[in-house]
Design a protein around this motif. Structure first.
Motif, PDB file in Angstrom:
ATOM      1  N   VAL A  68       0.852  -1.193   0.000  1.00 35.30           N
ATOM      2  CA  VAL A  68       0.000   0.000   0.000  1.00 35.30           C
ATOM      3  C   VAL A  68       0.883   1.237   0.000  1.00 35.30           C
ATOM      4  O   VAL A  68       2.026   1.188   0.448  1.00 35.30           O
ATOM      5  N   PRO A  69       0.361   2.358  -0.481  1.00 34.66           N
ATOM      6  CA  PRO A  69       1.145   3.603  -0.434  1.00 34.66           C
ATOM      7  C   PRO A  69       1.391   4.016   1.016  1.00 34.66           C
ATOM      8  O   PRO A  69       0.568   3.768   1.901  1.00 34.66           O
ATOM      9  N   LEU A  70       2.494   4.648   1.256  1.00 33.44           N
ATOM     10  CA  LEU A  70       2.900   5.067   2.598  1.00 33.44           C
ATOM     11  C   LEU A  70       1.877   5.999   3.253  1.00 33.44           C
ATOM     12  O   LEU A  70       1.609   5.879   4.448  1.00 33.44           O
ATOM     13  N   ASP A  71       1.254   6.871   2.457  1.00 32.14           N
ATOM     14  CA  ASP A  71       0.311   7.823   3.044  1.00 32.14           C
ATOM     15  C   ASP A  71      -1.007   7.183   3.469  1.00 32.14           C
ATOM     16  O   ASP A  71      -1.806   7.785   4.174  1.00 32.14           O
ATOM     17  N   GLU A  72      -1.243   5.923   3.088  1.00 31.38           N
ATOM     18  CA  GLU A  72      -2.459   5.231   3.522  1.00 31.38           C
ATOM     19  C   GLU A  72      -2.292   4.593   4.902  1.00 31.38           C
ATOM     20  O   GLU A  72      -3.274   4.194   5.514  1.00 31.38           O
ATOM     21  N   LEU A  73      -1.039   4.492   5.373  1.00 32.27           N
ATOM     22  CA  LEU A  73      -0.803   3.929   6.697  1.00 32.27           C
ATOM     23  C   LEU A  73      -1.037   5.009   7.752  1.00 32.27           C
ATOM     24  O   LEU A  73      -0.711   6.177   7.532  1.00 32.27           O
ATOM     25  N   PRO A  74      -1.620   4.630   8.891  1.00 29.41           N
ATOM     26  CA  PRO A  74      -1.821   5.621   9.948  1.00 29.41           C
ATOM     27  C   PRO A  74      -0.493   6.102  10.514  1.00 29.41           C
ATOM     28  O   PRO A  74       0.442   5.317  10.651  1.00 29.41           O
ATOM     29  N   ALA A  75      -0.383   7.365  10.789  1.00 32.44           N
ATOM     30  CA  ALA A  75       0.838   7.923  11.388  1.00 32.44           C
ATOM     31  C   ALA A  75       0.877   7.520  12.850  1.00 32.44           C
ATOM     32  O   ALA A  75      -0.144   7.485  13.531  1.00 32.44           O
ATOM     33  N   THR A  76       2.055   7.219  13.335  1.00 35.83           N
ATOM     34  CA  THR A  76       2.220   6.859  14.747  1.00 35.83           C
ATOM     35  C   THR A  76       3.268   7.790  15.357  1.00 35.83           C
ATOM     36  O   THR A  76       4.154   8.283  14.673  1.00 35.83           O
ATOM     37  N   ASP A  77       3.151   7.969  16.678  1.00 34.46           N
ATOM     38  CA  ASP A  77       4.106   8.821  17.374  1.00 34.46           C
ATOM     39  C   ASP A  77       5.465   8.157  17.558  1.00 34.46           C
ATOM     40  O   ASP A  77       6.471   8.808  17.722  1.00 34.46           O
ATOM     41  N   ASN A  78       5.489   6.836  17.554  1.00 35.31           N
ATOM     42  CA  ASN A  78       6.753   6.133  17.836  1.00 35.31           C
ATOM     43  C   ASN A  78       7.325   5.443  16.611  1.00 35.31           C
ATOM     44  O   ASN A  78       7.992   4.444  16.727  1.00 35.31           O
ATOM     45  N   ALA A  79       7.055   5.985  15.425  1.00 36.50           N
ATOM     46  CA  ALA A  79       7.658   5.438  14.209  1.00 36.50           C
ATOM     47  C   ALA A  79       9.135   5.776  14.200  1.00 36.50           C
ATOM     48  O   ALA A  79       9.540   6.868  14.536  1.00 36.50           O
ATOM     49  N   HIS A  80       9.936   4.787  13.860  1.00 33.51           N
ATOM     50  CA  HIS A  80      11.405   4.946  13.871  1.00 33.51           C
ATOM     51  C   HIS A  80      11.925   5.056  12.454  1.00 33.51           C
ATOM     52  O   HIS A  80      11.466   4.373  11.562  1.00 33.51           O
ATOM     53  N   SER A  81      12.907   5.904  12.287  1.00 33.18           N
ATOM     54  CA  SER A  81      13.546   6.035  10.977  1.00 33.18           C
ATOM     55  C   SER A  81      14.840   5.305  10.975  1.00 33.18           C
ATOM     56  O   SER A  81      15.532   5.228  11.930  1.00 33.18           O
TER      57      SER A  81
END
Length: 173
Positions: free
Chosen positions: A160-173
């Motif tokens: 799925v496209p990245l913008d369809e995933l819900p944003a989370t506060d603890n996403a790590h780069s």
């Protein structure tokens, strides 16, 4: 005592090794022709030939770095030779199994038990040598630095496209 050219060269080499006058005289006594130096002479050569002594040290260091097991080819050659010996011993010599003996009990009631045990030490050594060879020739990475953006990896995994995933506060780069 006035030194001949070969004696001077030997003296400078010994000084560059960091030897003291008594150690130099020990070596000089078996030099052909033998000679002896005073502490004042050693000090004189240290002061007057300081740059030459540094050159001798650097040349010795360069030589050491370009000979023997300092050379990658020589290390790989030695490791290959060792691997060949271990491989031959494992496949045609003692093999993977070793004859072993244990005593059970004690005194007149003891019993000797013969059995075979796996030659794990030699197998481990052989594997270690193979690993060393791989490292020497660059076939093994020492460290792998992996940084993963979890959201991007999940989007790719789900297709799925990245913008369809819900944003989370603890996403790590």
């Amino acid at each position: 005592m006035r030194l001949k050219q070969r004696q001077k060269e030997a003296l400078l080499a010994w000084i560059s090794e960091g030897l003291q006058s008594n150690e130099i005289n020990q070596r000089a006594s078996i030099f052909m022709p033998p000679f002896k130096v005073s502490r004042a002479q050693v000090d004189y050569y240290r002061q007057s030939r300081g740059t030459k002594i540094e050159e001798i040290k650097e040349q010795a260091e360069r030589s050491a770095l370009k000979s023997g097991f300092a050379l990658k080819e020589r290390r790989v050659e030695a490791l290959n030779s060792l691997a060949e010996m271990l491989h031959e011993d494992l496949t045609t010599g003692k093999g993977l199994w070793l004859d072993d003996v244990k005593m059970i009990g004690s005194g007149e009631f003891s019993e000797r038990i013969e059995f075979e045990s796996f030659n794990s030490n030699e197998v481990s050594t052989f594997r270690g040598v193979l690993d060393d060879i791989a490292k020497e020739v660059g076939d093994r990475r020492q460290k792998v630095d992996v940084k993963v953006n979890a959201r991007e990896a999940l989007a790719e995994l789900l297709g799925v496209p990245l913008d369809e995933l819900p944003a989370t506060d603890n996403a790590h780069s």
